[in-house]
Scaffold this active site. Structure first.
Site, PDB file in Angstrom:
ATOM      1  N   GLY A  10       0.832  -1.196   0.000  1.00 46.14           N
ATOM      2  CA  GLY A  10       0.000   0.000   0.000  1.00 46.14           C
ATOM      3  C   GLY A  10       0.864   1.243   0.000  1.00 46.14           C
ATOM      4  O   GLY A  10       2.096   1.150   0.040  1.00 46.14           O
ATOM      5  N   LYS A  16       0.341  -0.426   6.784  1.00 45.60           N
ATOM      6  CA  LYS A  16       1.026  -1.688   6.462  1.00 45.60           C
ATOM      7  C   LYS A  16       1.739  -2.267   7.676  1.00 45.60           C
ATOM      8  O   LYS A  16       1.620  -3.447   7.965  1.00 45.60           O
ATOM      9  CB  LYS A  16       2.078  -1.460   5.363  1.00 45.60           C
ATOM     10  CG  LYS A  16       1.524  -0.998   4.051  1.00 45.60           C
ATOM     11  CD  LYS A  16       2.633  -0.795   3.035  1.00 45.60           C
ATOM     12  CE  LYS A  16       3.628   0.279   3.432  1.00 45.60           C
ATOM     13  NZ  LYS A  16       3.064   1.639   3.475  1.00 45.60           N
ATOM     14  N   GLU A  89       9.180  -2.630   5.312  1.00 44.21           N
ATOM     15  CA  GLU A  89       9.779  -1.713   4.330  1.00 44.21           C
ATOM     16  C   GLU A  89      10.560  -2.475   3.259  1.00 44.21           C
ATOM     17  O   GLU A  89      11.694  -2.137   2.913  1.00 44.21           O
ATOM     18  CB  GLU A  89      10.686  -0.712   5.037  1.00 44.21           C
ATOM     19  CG  GLU A  89       9.917   0.118   6.062  1.00 44.21           C
ATOM     20  CD  GLU A  89      10.491   1.512   6.230  1.00 44.21           C
ATOM     21  OE1 GLU A  89      10.323   2.303   5.275  1.00 44.21           O
ATOM     22  OE2 GLU A  89      11.079   1.793   7.263  1.00 44.21           O
ATOM     23  N   ALA A  90       9.905  -3.508   2.732  1.00 44.81           N
ATOM     24  CA  ALA A  90      10.554  -4.399   1.765  1.00 44.81           C
ATOM     25  C   ALA A  90      10.977  -3.662   0.496  1.00 44.81           C
ATOM     26  O   ALA A  90      11.885  -4.112  -0.212  1.00 44.81           O
ATOM     27  CB  ALA A  90       9.615  -5.545   1.407  1.00 44.81           C
ATOM     28  N   GLN A  91      10.356  -2.526   0.199  1.00 43.86           N
ATOM     29  CA  GLN A  91      10.702  -1.802  -1.040  1.00 43.86           C
ATOM     30  C   GLN A  91      12.152  -1.343  -1.047  1.00 43.86           C
ATOM     31  O   GLN A  91      12.711  -1.074  -2.103  1.00 43.86           O
ATOM     32  CB  GLN A  91       9.755  -0.611  -1.245  1.00 43.86           C
ATOM     33  CG  GLN A  91       9.999   0.609  -0.365  1.00 43.86           C
ATOM     34  CD  GLN A  91       9.374   0.502   1.014  1.00 43.86           C
ATOM     35  OE1 GLN A  91       8.738  -0.483   1.336  1.00 43.86           O
ATOM     36  NE2 GLN A  91       9.545   1.520   1.845  1.00 43.86           N
ATOM     37  N   CYS A 177      -5.748  10.093  -3.455  1.00 45.55           N
ATOM     38  CA  CYS A 177      -6.547   9.208  -4.306  1.00 45.55           C
ATOM     39  C   CYS A 177      -6.253   9.556  -5.772  1.00 45.55           C
ATOM     40  O   CYS A 177      -5.587  10.548  -6.069  1.00 45.55           O
ATOM     41  CB  CYS A 177      -8.038   9.371  -4.001  1.00 45.55           C
ATOM     42  SG  CYS A 177      -8.745  10.915  -4.589  1.00 45.55           S
TER      43      CYS A 177
HETATM   44 ZN   LIG Z   1      -8.870  12.517  -2.967  1.00 43.07          ZN
END
Ligand SMILES: [Zn+2]
Length: 194
Positions: A10, A16, A89-91, A177
């Site tokens: 996410g 997360k 924090e796998a990224q 968003c």
């Molecule tokens: Zn929005």
């Protein structure tokens, strides 16, 4: 026990690490030994959210910082008796993490991975794309958009103009968003055209 890989992905502020900590708590209640791997960079401390949550938990757990997120180090850092291996924090890890996650699953271990799915330019972040593909289960979590405060956020929008993929620090980002992200991009374009 059959091994598996579960990925929690996410944007920033989507919870997360909270979800990861919840799953770790379940494992500890079940009496499984847990090892948590976090990438550690020389210029900053790693995420301590999980540690805060686990501090009061009984059971066998250990948090292991992995220097520079280097997967090659995992061979020596992961204990043979860790039945549950959680990665936060796998990224920030390199692709060696993918090989190790597969190996741990083959060994019958439970692998829990939390990380940012995309960077601020909508690109899959580090090994996360592949990890989501090879996982037995993927969970996407979302923050609420900080702009409209209605829709699910989908991206960690960078507030500064820094172009490097990695710019650590929660104050540098906000969760947006799709609609609000588009509005911000269009705003940036029209101010460039002027
Ligand atoms: Zn929005």
């Amino acid at each position: 026990m059959a091994g598996y890989i579960k990925v929690i992905a996410g944007e920033m502020f989507s919870g997360k690490s909270t979800e990861l900590a919840r799953l770790i708590e379940r494992s500890l209640i079940a009496g499984l030994s847990v090892q948590v791997l976090v990438p550690e960079f020389s210029n900053r401390g790693s995420s301590r959210d999980v540690e805060r949550r686990l501090r009061d938990m009984r059971g066998e757990w250990q948090i292991t910082p992995v220097p520079e997120g280097r997967g090659a180090k995992l061979a020596e850092l992961v204990r043979p008796n860790s039945l549950v291996i959680a990665v936060d924090e796998a990224q920030f890890f390199d692709d060696d993490l993918i090989t190790f996650c597969r190996e741990w699953r083959m060994q019958g271990r439970q692998v829990l991975v939390a990380g940012l799915d995309m960077d601020f330019r909508e690109r899959p972040f580090g090994p996360m794309g592949t990890l989501m593909c090879i996982a037995n289960e993927v969970m996407k979590v979302h923050a609420v958009c900080t702009q409209c405060r209605q829709q699910d956020a989908f991206i960690s929008h960078r507030l500064s103009s820094e172009a490097d993929q990695v710019l650590v620090g929660e104050t540098n980002y906000t969760a947006l968003c799709c609609d609000c992200y588009q509005l911000v991009l269009r705003g940036a374009e029209s101010s460039r055209d002027r």
